[in-house]
Design a protein around this motif. Structure first.
Motif, PDB file in Angstrom:
ATOM      1  N   UNK A 142      33.272 -32.206   4.680  1.00 23.58           N
ATOM      2  CA  UNK A 142      34.110 -31.435   5.580  1.00 23.58           C
ATOM      3  C   UNK A 142      33.294 -31.089   6.821  1.00 23.58           C
ATOM      4  N   UNK A 143      33.709 -31.553   8.021  1.00 22.41           N
ATOM      5  CA  UNK A 143      32.912 -31.287   9.227  1.00 22.41           C
ATOM      6  C   UNK A 143      32.892 -29.823   9.623  1.00 22.41           C
ATOM      7  N   UNK A 158      30.904 -21.813   6.978  1.00 16.14           N
ATOM      8  CA  UNK A 158      31.664 -22.339   8.116  1.00 16.14           C
ATOM      9  C   UNK A 158      30.730 -22.578   9.291  1.00 16.14           C
ATOM     10  N   UNK A 159      30.818 -23.754   9.880  1.00 11.57           N
ATOM     11  CA  UNK A 159      29.951 -24.084  11.012  1.00 11.57           C
ATOM     12  C   UNK A 159      30.150 -23.092  12.154  1.00 11.57           C
ATOM     13  N   UNK A 194      26.167 -31.727  15.509  1.00 12.13           N
ATOM     14  CA  UNK A 194      26.904 -30.578  16.035  1.00 12.13           C
ATOM     15  C   UNK A 194      26.867 -30.460  17.553  1.00 12.13           C
ATOM     16  N   UNK A 195      26.353 -31.462  18.240  1.00 14.34           N
ATOM     17  CA  UNK A 195      26.296 -31.390  19.707  1.00 14.34           C
ATOM     18  C   UNK A 195      27.689 -31.178  20.298  1.00 14.34           C
ATOM     19  N   UNK A 200      23.172 -26.464  20.962  1.00 11.65           N
ATOM     20  CA  UNK A 200      22.223 -27.038  21.911  1.00 11.65           C
ATOM     21  C   UNK A 200      20.801 -26.679  21.493  1.00 11.65           C
ATOM     22  N   UNK A 201      19.908 -27.614  21.688  1.00  8.29           N
ATOM     23  CA  UNK A 201      18.488 -27.404  21.381  1.00  8.29           C
ATOM     24  C   UNK A 201      17.863 -26.577  22.490  1.00  8.29           C
ATOM     25  N   UNK A 202      17.199 -25.475  22.119  1.00  7.02           N
ATOM     26  CA  UNK A 202      16.522 -24.657  23.124  1.00  7.02           C
ATOM     27  C   UNK A 202      15.009 -24.676  22.938  1.00  7.02           C
TER      28      UNK A 202
END
Length: 250
Positions: A142-143, A158-159, A194-195, A200-202
């Motif tokens: 499940x995405x 949950x994402x 998940x982009x 976002x990568x910080x």
């Protein structure tokens, strides 16, 4: 067929683990040991026997907290051998997961052990040893949710509730407003997955959800963000991209 050794100083836990392993069709033979010292003697016989010898072992299912030599100590000793058996840790707590990864563990199965979860660990060991895997129906994940294991129970996070993710070796710690969960997924995998969902990568260690950023702070040339009540540093290489993304969202 895998040849296995189960190691646990608590007799009921050992007997349960032996029962579950013996019931798995991919396990050809399984033995038990009540402590790490006994297990080391058995492993030494396996190494002397060779990979095709009568005393060979393919995988060790290993408790961690044991009197005397503990599971992590035993795993460290095994790293010094040319072809040691694979290791699956079977502890009562998730506290040692990062150390387990550093020792190249195949899997990390929390007690109380569930049959389905142990079967997944056996599948991973069988794949690494080149054993054929039985045909099991594949279900698409499940995405919108990510399964996490807590105290032997699988729960789904949950994402959209995840504020940020922290890298811990080949594991990732998911942070939500209600706590955190450790999963065996590299941060780079979650970044790619998940982009499109606004993550976002910080920093090399942090992935954040843009919707959960409360503040962007600039102080003496350094950049940080406030996420879920926690201040996280933004690396220079990611600062401009992050500012641009936040401006576009506003």
């Amino acid at each position: 067929m895998l040849r296995a050794l189960a190691v646990d100083d608590e007799r009921p836990s050992l007997e349960e683990l032996l029962y579950l392993l013996a019931a798995d069709p991919r396990i050809g033979a399984v033995e038990g040991a009540g402590d790490a010292t006994e297990a080391l003697r058995r492993i030494n016989r396996a190494l002397e026997s060779g990979p095709d010898g009568p005393d060979a072992l393919d995988v060790v299912f290993l408790d961690i907290q044991m009197p005397g030599l503990d599971g992590l100590d035993l795993a460290r000793l095994l790293t010094g051998f040319a072809r040691p058996p694979l290791v699956v840790f079977v502890p009562a707590h998730e506290d040692f997961a990062v150390q387990a990864f550093d020792l190249k563990a195949v899997d990390y199965v929390l007690k109380p052990v569930r049959k389905e979860r142990l079967a997944e660990a056996v599948r991973r060991a069988a794949a690494l040893r080149g054993a054929p895997a039985p045909r099991i129906p594949v279900h698409e994940p499940d995405p919108d949710q990510l399964p996490v294991e807590l105290g032997g129970v699988t729960r789904f996070v949950a994402v959209d509730d995840i504020t940020h993710v922290e890298a811990q070796g080949d594991y990732a710690r998911l942070h939500t407003g209600r706590g955190s969960h450790l999963v065996r997924i590299p941060l780079s995998t979650l970044e790619e997955r998940w982009r499109a969902r606004g993550f976002v990568r910080i920093h090399r260690r942090h992935l954040v959800a843009l919707r959960h950023i409360g503040e962007l702070r600039l102080d003496a040339g350094t950049v940080s963000v406030l996420v879920g009540g926690e201040e996280l540093q933004v690396s220079r290489r990611h600062a401009r991209e992050l500012r641009d993304l936040l401006m576009r969202r506003t």
